[in-house]
Design a protein around this motif. Structure first.
Motif, PDB file in Angstrom:
ATOM      1  N   HIS A  94       0.822  -1.212   0.000  1.00  0.00           N
ATOM      2  CA  HIS A  94       0.000   0.000   0.000  1.00  0.00           C
ATOM      3  C   HIS A  94       0.858   1.265   0.000  1.00  0.00           C
ATOM      4  CE1 HIS A  94      -3.415  -2.585   0.641  1.00  0.00           C
ATOM      5  NE2 HIS A  94      -2.767  -3.157   1.639  1.00  0.00           N
ATOM      6  N   HIS A  95       0.193   2.389  -0.240  1.00  0.00           N
ATOM      7  CA  HIS A  95       0.846   3.697  -0.219  1.00  0.00           C
ATOM      8  C   HIS A  95      -0.225   4.748   0.033  1.00  0.00           C
ATOM      9  CE1 HIS A  95      -0.826   4.853  -4.138  1.00  0.00           C
ATOM     10  NE2 HIS A  95      -0.677   3.576  -4.427  1.00  0.00           N
ATOM     11  N   ASP A  96       0.222   5.957   0.348  1.00  0.00           N
ATOM     12  CA  ASP A  96      -0.684   7.099   0.465  1.00  0.00           C
ATOM     13  C   ASP A  96       0.085   8.335   0.015  1.00  0.00           C
ATOM     14  OD1 ASP A  96       0.765   8.228   2.708  1.00  0.00           O
ATOM     15  OD2 ASP A  96      -0.311   6.887   4.049  1.00  0.00           O
ATOM     16  N   ASP A  97      -0.516   9.496   0.144  1.00  0.00           N
ATOM     17  CA  ASP A  97       0.117  10.728  -0.338  1.00  0.00           C
ATOM     18  C   ASP A  97       1.440  11.036   0.364  1.00  0.00           C
ATOM     19  OD1 ASP A  97      -1.940  11.098  -2.104  1.00  0.00           O
ATOM     20  OD2 ASP A  97      -3.021  12.545  -0.848  1.00  0.00           O
TER      21      ASP A  97
END
Length: 150
Positions: A94-97
Motif C-alpha cells: 500500500h501507499h498514500d500521499d
C-alpha cells in the motif's frame, strides 16, 4: 417515565456501541491484538527476537507494532485476508500521499523476515487464543510464528 426513558437510552447504547469496534462486521478470532511470542527460522528459535511485537487485526486492516525501550513504538501498516486455501495473506504494497509503497510505514518489521509485498503464511493452528503460521521467505528460509491473543 424518566426511568423508562433512561432505560431505553441505556439499552440502545449497549446494543450500538459494540458494533463500533468491529468495523465492517465480525472477522472471527483474528479480531484484536496478538502478541508474537516466538519466531523460529528453519526450525530453530530466533534468539534475536525479544518478544516485543504485536499484530493487530480489524476489518481488513493489519498493524504490526514493535514496542521499544521507553515505550516508543515502531508501527507498520498493511492489509490482510484469509484465503480459501488456509493461508493468511499479509499485504504490504500500500501507499498514500505521504508514504510511498515500500516505505517503512507500509513495510513489515525486519525481524519478521516478511517482504514488503504480499506474503502468504500457512495457517497451522487458529483458535480464539492461539495462532501458528508458517512462511517460506523469498530467500528460502522457513519462518514459524507463534502468536497469543493479548
Amino acid at each position: 417515565m424518566k426511568y423508562i426513558i433512561l432505560t431505553l437510552i441505556a439499552a440502545v447504547a449497549i446494543v450500538c456501541l459494540p458494533g463500533c469496534t468491529h468495523n465492517n462486521g465480525d472477522i472471527g478470532p483474528y479480531f484484536g491484538t496478538w502478541k508474537l511470542t516466538g519466531i523460529e527460522i528453519d526450525g530453530k528459535p530466533d534468539e534475536t527476537y525479544s518478544g516485543n511485537i504485536f499484530w493487530q487485526f480489524q476489518s481488513t486492516v493489519f498493524c504490526m507494532r514493535q514496542v521499544n525501550p521507553h515505550h516508543d513504538t515502531d508501527i507498520r501498516w498493511g492489509s490482510w485476508e484469509e484465503t480459501s486455501d488456509n493461508m493468511l495473506a499479509l499485504n504490504f504494497t500500500h501507499h498514500d500521499d505521504e508514504h510511498p509503497a515500500g516505505s517503512n510505514f507500509y513495510s513489515p518489521l525486519p525481524v519478521t523476515g516478511l517482504a514488503p509485498a504480499v506474503n502468504y503464511l500457512k495457517i497451522d493452528r487458529k483458535s480464539s487464543s492461539h495462532l501458528t503460521l508458517t512462511y517460506l521467505s523469498e530467500r528460502g528460509a522457513t519462518y514459524r510464528y507463534q502468536l497469543k491473543k493479548w
